[in-house]
Design a protein around this motif. Structure first.
Motif, PDB file in Angstrom:
ATOM      1  N   GLN A   1      62.077  41.424  53.372  1.00 50.98           N
ATOM      2  CA  GLN A   1      61.449  40.335  52.630  1.00 50.98           C
ATOM      3  C   GLN A   1      61.057  40.825  51.242  1.00 50.98           C
ATOM      4  O   GLN A   1      60.827  42.017  51.033  1.00 50.98           O
ATOM      5  N   PHE A   2      61.051  39.897  50.314  1.00 51.88           N
ATOM      6  CA  PHE A   2      60.447  40.177  49.015  1.00 51.88           C
ATOM      7  C   PHE A   2      59.460  39.056  48.728  1.00 51.88           C
ATOM      8  O   PHE A   2      59.825  38.016  48.204  1.00 51.88           O
ATOM      9  N   PRO A   3      58.216  39.224  49.161  1.00 53.66           N
ATOM     10  CA  PRO A   3      57.245  38.169  48.920  1.00 53.66           C
ATOM     11  C   PRO A   3      56.838  38.160  47.453  1.00 53.66           C
ATOM     12  O   PRO A   3      56.671  39.209  46.835  1.00 53.66           O
ATOM     13  N   SER A   4      56.731  36.985  46.896  1.00 51.49           N
ATOM     14  CA  SER A   4      56.384  36.854  45.496  1.00 51.49           C
ATOM     15  C   SER A   4      54.900  36.519  45.408  1.00 51.49           C
ATOM     16  O   SER A   4      54.440  35.576  46.047  1.00 51.49           O
ATOM     17  N   ILE A   5      54.149  37.301  44.652  1.00 47.47           N
ATOM     18  CA  ILE A   5      52.718  37.014  44.506  1.00 47.47           C
ATOM     19  C   ILE A   5      52.372  36.815  43.030  1.00 47.47           C
ATOM     20  O   ILE A   5      53.054  37.336  42.148  1.00 47.47           O
ATOM     21  N   VAL A   6      51.358  36.015  42.775  1.00 46.99           N
ATOM     22  CA  VAL A   6      50.690  36.004  41.475  1.00 46.99           C
ATOM     23  C   VAL A   6      49.210  36.020  41.826  1.00 46.99           C
ATOM     24  O   VAL A   6      48.687  35.029  42.351  1.00 46.99           O
ATOM     25  N   ALA A   7      48.573  37.152  41.629  1.00 47.07           N
ATOM     26  CA  ALA A   7      47.221  37.332  42.167  1.00 47.07           C
ATOM     27  C   ALA A   7      46.262  37.825  41.104  1.00 47.07           C
ATOM     28  O   ALA A   7      46.655  38.494  40.148  1.00 47.07           O
ATOM     29  N   LEU A   8      44.993  37.462  41.290  1.00 47.50           N
ATOM     30  CA  LEU A   8      43.930  37.998  40.441  1.00 47.50           C
ATOM     31  C   LEU A   8      43.404  39.255  41.107  1.00 47.50           C
ATOM     32  O   LEU A   8      43.164  39.272  42.314  1.00 47.50           O
ATOM     33  N   MET A   9      43.237  40.300  40.302  1.00 50.20           N
ATOM     34  CA  MET A   9      42.680  41.538  40.840  1.00 50.20           C
ATOM     35  C   MET A   9      41.621  42.057  39.883  1.00 50.20           C
ATOM     36  O   MET A   9      41.671  41.797  38.685  1.00 50.20           O
ATOM     37  N   VAL A  10      40.665  42.826  40.444  1.00 47.57           N
ATOM     38  CA  VAL A  10      39.692  43.534  39.605  1.00 47.57           C
ATOM     39  C   VAL A  10      39.877  45.018  39.879  1.00 47.57           C
ATOM     40  O   VAL A  10      40.412  45.397  40.920  1.00 47.57           O
ATOM     41  N   PRO A  11      39.424  45.878  38.944  1.00 44.80           N
ATOM     42  CA  PRO A  11      39.507  47.306  39.230  1.00 44.80           C
ATOM     43  C   PRO A  11      38.651  47.631  40.452  1.00 44.80           C
ATOM     44  O   PRO A  11      37.647  46.970  40.710  1.00 44.80           O
ATOM     45  N   HIS A  12      39.047  48.655  41.195  1.00 47.90           N
ATOM     46  CA  HIS A  12      38.309  49.030  42.386  1.00 47.90           C
ATOM     47  C   HIS A  12      36.879  49.438  42.014  1.00 47.90           C
ATOM     48  O   HIS A  12      36.667  50.091  41.006  1.00 47.90           O
ATOM     49  N   GLY A  13      35.931  49.040  42.839  1.00 43.56           N
ATOM     50  CA  GLY A  13      34.551  49.429  42.600  1.00 43.56           C
ATOM     51  C   GLY A  13      33.662  48.292  42.145  1.00 43.56           C
ATOM     52  O   GLY A  13      32.456  48.484  41.965  1.00 43.56           O
ATOM     53  N   VAL A  14      34.217  47.104  41.960  1.00 41.23           N
ATOM     54  CA  VAL A  14      33.387  45.954  41.600  1.00 41.23           C
ATOM     55  C   VAL A  14      32.548  45.570  42.825  1.00 41.23           C
ATOM     56  O   VAL A  14      33.063  45.550  43.950  1.00 41.23           O
ATOM     57  N   SER A  15      31.252  45.300  42.584  1.00 41.38           N
ATOM     58  CA  SER A  15      30.364  45.027  43.715  1.00 41.38           C
ATOM     59  C   SER A  15      30.838  43.779  44.469  1.00 41.38           C
ATOM     60  O   SER A  15      31.450  42.880  43.902  1.00 41.38           O
ATOM     61  N   ALA A  16      30.520  43.758  45.770  1.00 44.40           N
ATOM     62  CA  ALA A  16      31.000  42.678  46.636  1.00 44.40           C
ATOM     63  C   ALA A  16      30.499  41.314  46.163  1.00 44.40           C
ATOM     64  O   ALA A  16      31.239  40.329  46.214  1.00 44.40           O
ATOM     65  N   GLU A  17      29.228  41.284  45.665  1.00 45.81           N
ATOM     66  CA  GLU A  17      28.685  39.983  45.214  1.00 45.81           C
ATOM     67  C   GLU A  17      29.491  39.454  44.040  1.00 45.81           C
ATOM     68  O   GLU A  17      29.847  38.282  43.989  1.00 45.81           O
ATOM     69  N   ARG A  18      29.762  40.347  43.078  1.00 54.03           N
ATOM     70  CA  ARG A  18      30.493  39.892  41.891  1.00 54.03           C
ATOM     71  C   ARG A  18      31.897  39.454  42.246  1.00 54.03           C
ATOM     72  O   ARG A  18      32.396  38.450  41.742  1.00 54.03           O
ATOM     73  N   ALA A  19      32.530  40.210  43.135  1.00 51.73           N
ATOM     74  CA  ALA A  19      33.885  39.834  43.561  1.00 51.73           C
ATOM     75  C   ALA A  19      33.842  38.456  44.222  1.00 51.73           C
ATOM     76  O   ALA A  19      34.731  37.624  44.000  1.00 51.73           O
ATOM     77  N   GLU A  20      32.780  38.200  44.994  1.00 49.33           N
ATOM     78  CA  GLU A  20      32.669  36.919  45.687  1.00 49.33           C
ATOM     79  C   GLU A  20      32.448  35.781  44.681  1.00 49.33           C
ATOM     80  O   GLU A  20      33.024  34.699  44.818  1.00 49.33           O
ATOM     81  N   THR A  21      31.627  36.040  43.648  1.00 45.42           N
ATOM     82  CA  THR A  21      31.412  35.031  42.601  1.00 45.42           C
ATOM     83  C   THR A  21      32.740  34.639  41.974  1.00 45.42           C
ATOM     84  O   THR A  21      33.057  33.452  41.809  1.00 45.42           O
ATOM     85  N   LEU A  22      33.530  35.669  41.625  1.00 47.22           N
ATOM     86  CA  LEU A  22      34.826  35.406  41.005  1.00 47.22           C
ATOM     87  C   LEU A  22      35.735  34.656  41.969  1.00 47.22           C
ATOM     88  O   LEU A  22      36.388  33.693  41.606  1.00 47.22           O
ATOM     89  N   ARG A  23      35.744  35.107  43.219  1.00 50.25           N
ATOM     90  CA  ARG A  23      36.650  34.531  44.201  1.00 50.25           C
ATOM     91  C   ARG A  23      36.364  33.042  44.373  1.00 50.25           C
ATOM     92  O   ARG A  23      37.279  32.218  44.318  1.00 50.25           O
ATOM     93  N   SER A  24      35.083  32.701  44.550  1.00 49.46           N
ATOM     94  CA  SER A  24      34.787  31.291  44.828  1.00 49.46           C
ATOM     95  C   SER A  24      35.097  30.433  43.604  1.00 49.46           C
ATOM     96  O   SER A  24      35.650  29.340  43.735  1.00 49.46           O
ATOM     97  N   ALA A  25      34.791  30.948  42.397  1.00 51.38           N
ATOM     98  CA  ALA A  25      35.067  30.152  41.195  1.00 51.38           C
ATOM     99  C   ALA A  25      36.561  29.943  41.021  1.00 51.38           C
ATOM    100  O   ALA A  25      37.024  28.823  40.787  1.00 51.38           O
ATOM    101  N   PHE A  26      37.335  31.016  41.146  1.00 54.04           N
ATOM    102  CA  PHE A  26      38.770  30.885  40.911  1.00 54.04           C
ATOM    103  C   PHE A  26      39.457  30.129  42.032  1.00 54.04           C
ATOM    104  O   PHE A  26      40.436  29.445  41.806  1.00 54.04           O
TER     105      PHE A  26
END
Lengths: 501, 317
Positions: free
Chosen positions: B244-269
């Motif tokens: 398979q070659f799955p095609s993705i277009v994803a938002l990523m942050v550098p490793h180490g972003v706090s879980a709360e901030r990642a969650e804020t971004l996730r829910s907004a986006f």
């Protein structure tokens, strides 16, 4: 259809879009490093809420304005605003230094407009049939075309053929740096990630043509610094600035038509861009001219030829983009996105489903010439005075513009280093009397030549048969050979006659 | 006098500390967020990311600034973002190639698993196995049979380091079919080469109109799921090949972003990406909306990175 389309243009928003697009385009194009791609990409969000016709006219106005705008800084500062205007600088700046800046700018403007109208007419009449021509150009045909363009540049470069060939090879060799186009492996990057993209065109161009000029001035010493040039009377009744009217254009008619044809047809083929047709038509204009020695010293035809060609690319590049959905270069790729956002998906259905919109846009492209001329003439009145600034005041500005322009392409400091390196190399080569345009063309055409040659051999399992079986490729090779023989014969006769005398 | 000055200094620094603490504890985000697009301005990835950013701005309460960092097929931007501060103010809208194709093939200067935390997948165009309308092959099996019994078939891809190439190399190895890769500069060049009969097959996205118009035939899709526009066209896996070659277009942050901030971004986006407005833009761009949570994106990347890495090792031998 054409009349319906014209009615669609009778809208105040179309007028506003056209005027602002052209104005933005000319200004952006005149600033080195800020090409039409960037300007259009930044304007796309603005056009989201606009109806299709005005929004696309705005973006195409920017495209058209920017290509002409590039010639303003090329002529006045010898710094090409866009790569395609590098050829314009050769004679344009020479004219400006003789106090004929106004004349050079006008010739550039009228030639631009001619090339643009010519290619738009071709686009209106032939868009659909020509699209299939673009598809016929596969790897083998592209290889032949690239080889043809490279050899034409060497043969008709005017000076020593050996010098031009040497410079072309330097350019082709410089194009090897970066990731291999077939295997994706790094070559000559010395472990640097930044070098994997290769030597980017715009930093090299700015370095070779603008930064080297700064270095030349630095090392020229104070006494030999040329004095500020005279503007000359703007109205054209003076001695140096000859008036540019219909008669001038009529005298250049062959050059204009040949250059526009070259621009349009090379524009249709993907991946070549507008720099190569500009240089090819410059060289052809010189080889046809009865006073070849004046080229490079300030010959108006040397300004008209590249400007007609690089503006004609606009219409040509839209042919495969609209009828096949295949963009030929970065600018048309961005415009393709804008068309899609407006619900006009380019491709085979576009003309059937959105004929009125598409023909309205074509007609607008022709009519955009009017604001182009008006803005151009208005800007020249002020812009020509740049030439009066003393070089020692002007060159720091050019150096800053060069660094800024190189950085802004990819926001990369590596590109600034490339620009400075190209500046030093350009300085050394210019001091040694080598021509720089072949180097630039080698850098532009080398990578696609390598890629299409290797693609062709991959498809044919390594057999050269693929070239012999293609009539297009064989035709191009034949023309290349004829040109080479023609130039050799001409040179032989010249030396022979000299021997007899 | 010096004493007085130092007292003021103490007071001032105490005030600064209080202020900085209040900034620390106040809600994230408090300043504009940068969304890096690893490709040039104006492409589909760029336009869709700009739309997504515009829709997420009111939800985050801060501007989302798009920064284009083209070059190296997306690798340059990934490397830059992997070294950015993990404060939640730098994101990247990345695709398959720089997240699990290029890193499997060569040293890219970052580790897509260890250096990044995926937030959300929001798109990913299907890549098809396309042939010309007049092609003698009407199914993937017919094509593979021909390539097994002597015919040497050429396939065009969008570039040397494309995932489609790896998928087909693997297919050739598993089935013994003679498939020759011909890389082009971008998917449009590869499509044009197929339309002009310069190659036999093209592995490209954005084929819908050309297939519906009868100019190209779609034999299979490289993704792990069928294309909803062509539900009857099988995936490679449905055709009996474990590729398979799955095609993705994803938002990523550098490793180490706090879980709360990642969650804020996730829910907004996530909210922005599921809005009808975003769907309308994507429809115009001929791009699908495919929502996947961050951990599932990570699983996709992990799985394919390992598979491609293995494949790259066998290719070297």
């Amino acid at each position: 259809m054409l009349l319906d389309a014209f009615h669609a243009l009778l809208d105040i928003w179309v007028l506003i879009a056209a005027l602002s697009g052209v104005a933005v385009g000319i200004v952006i194009g005149a600033i080195p490093g800020l090409g039409p791609t960037l300007a259009i990409a930044l304007l796309i969000p603005v056009t989201f809420t606009m109806p299709p016709i005005p929004s696309l006219i705005l973006l195409l106005g920017v495209y058209q304005g920017a290509i002409f705008g590039g010639s303003i800084s090329a002529i006045l500062l010898n710094v090409p605003g866009t790569p395609s205007s590098a050829a314009t600088a050769l004679d344009g700046h020479a004219m400006a230094r003789q106090g004929r800046a106004g004349e050079a700018l006008r010739v550039a403007l009228y030639a631009s407009v001619f090339g643009n109208i010519f290619s738009c007419l071709v686009l209106i009449v032939l868009a659909q049939p020509l699209a299939s021509l673009a598809l016929d150009f596969g790897p083998a045909q592209m290889t032949a075309l690239m080889a043809f363009a490279l050899i034409i540049i060497v043969l008709f470069s005017g000076g020593s053929i050996l010098d031009a060939a040497l410079m072309t090879l330097v350019g082709v060799a410089a194009g090897i740096v970066g990731l291999d186009p077939i295997e994706g492996l790094p070559r000559f990057t010395f472990g640097s990630f930044a070098a994997e993209d290769g030597l980017a065109l715009i930093p090299v161009l700015i370095g070779l043509f603008a930064m080297s000029e700064v270095f030349l001035q630095v090392f020229a010493g104070r006494r030999t610094t040329p004095p500020a040039a005279d503007v000359g009377p703007l109205s054209g009744d003076g001695t140096s600035n000859r008036p540019v009217g219909w008669l001038t254009l009529w005298k250049m008619r062959v050059t204009l038509i040949v250059s526009s044809t070259i621009g349009t047809f090379i524009g249709i083929l993907p991946g070549i861009g507008s720099t190569v047709p500009a240089f090819v038509s410059y060289n052809l204009a010189r080889s046809r001219s009865s006073h070849q020695a004046r080229f490079g010293q300030g010959e108006p035809e040397g300004v008209a030829a590249p400007e007609a060609a690089n503006n004609a690319v606009t219409g040509g590049a839209l042919v495969p983009m609209l009828s096949l959905g295949i963009p030929g270069d970065a600018v048309t790729a961005v415009i393709l996105g804008a068309f899609m956002l407006q619900g006009l998906t380019p491709g085979p259905f576009l003309f059937q489903q959105h004929g009125v919109e598409v023909y309205a846009i074509f007609e607008a492209l022709i009519l955009l010439s009017i604001p182009c001329v008006l803005f151009g003439l208005a800007m020249f009145r002020g812009a020509v005075h740049i030439i009066r600034i003393r070089p020692r005041h002007l060159f720091p500005v050019i150096a800053i513009l060069a660094i800024f322009g190189a950085f802004s392409v990819n926001n990369s400091l590596f590109d600034v280093a490339v620009m400075l390196g190209a500046g030093v190399i350009g300085f050394v080569l210019r001091r040694a009397g080598f021509p720089l345009p072949p180097l630039l063309i080698g850098l532009i055409l080398g990578p696609p030549l390598e890629q299409s040659l290797r693609q062709a051999l991959l498809t044919s399992a390594g057999s050269a048969d693929i070239f012999f079986r293609s009539p297009i490729a064989m035709g191009l090779f034949a023309v290349t050979l004829l040109c080479a023989l023609g130039v050799m014969f001409k040179r032989y006769r010249q030396t022979h006659r000299r021997d007899q005398a | 006098m010096p004493a007085l000055r130092s007292r003021w200094l103490y007071l001032f620094s105490a005030l600064l500390m209080v202020l900085s603490f209040s900034v620390w504890s106040s809600d994230y985000p408090t300043r504009p967020i940068t969304l890096v697009v690893p490709y040039g301005a104006g492409g589909t990835t760029d336009i869709s990311a700009r739309q997504l950013a515009r829709l997420a701005e009111p939800l985050l309460g801060q501007p989302v600034v798009i920064e284009n960092r083209p070059g190296g097929g997306g690798v340059n931007a990934m490397r830059t973002v992997s070294r950015a501060a993990p404060d939640g103010y730098t994101l990247i809208a990345t695709t398959s190639s720089p997240s699990f194709v290029a890193p499997a093939l060569r040293d890219t200067g970052y580790d897509p698993i260890r250096d990044f935390t995926p937030i959300l997948n929001y798109s990913g165009p299907w890549h098809g196995v396309l042939v010309g309308a007049d092609s003698p092959y009407h199914s993937l099996e017919e094509l593979l049979d021909a390539a097994r019994s002597g015919s040497r078939l050429t396939y065009a891809t969008a570039g040397a380091l494309s995932g489609a190439r790896l998928a087909f190399t693997q297919l050739g190895r598993q089935t013994g079919a003679k498939l020759q890769h011909v890389p082009f500069d971008g998917a449009s060049g590869a499509t044009a080469a197929l339309l002009g009969h310069h190659v036999d097959i093209a592995l490209v996205p954005a084929y819908r109109d050309l297939v519906n118009n009868g100019q190209l035939g779609l034999l299979a899709v490289l993704d792990d799921q069928p294309d909803p526009d062509f539900p009857r066209v099988p995936t490679l896996e449905q055709s009996g090949h474990d590729i398979q070659f799955p095609s993705i277009v994803a938002l990523m942050v550098p490793h180490g972003v706090s879980a709360e901030r990642a969650e804020t971004l996730r829910s907004a986006f996530r909210e922005a990406a599921s809005s009808p407005e975003f769907a309308a833009v994507m429809k115009k761009l001929n791009q699908p909306v495919r929502l996947l949570p961050g951990d599932e994106v990570e699983a996709v990347i992990r799985k394919n990175l390992a598979a491609y890495h293995q494949l790259a090792e066998t290719l070297k031998r």
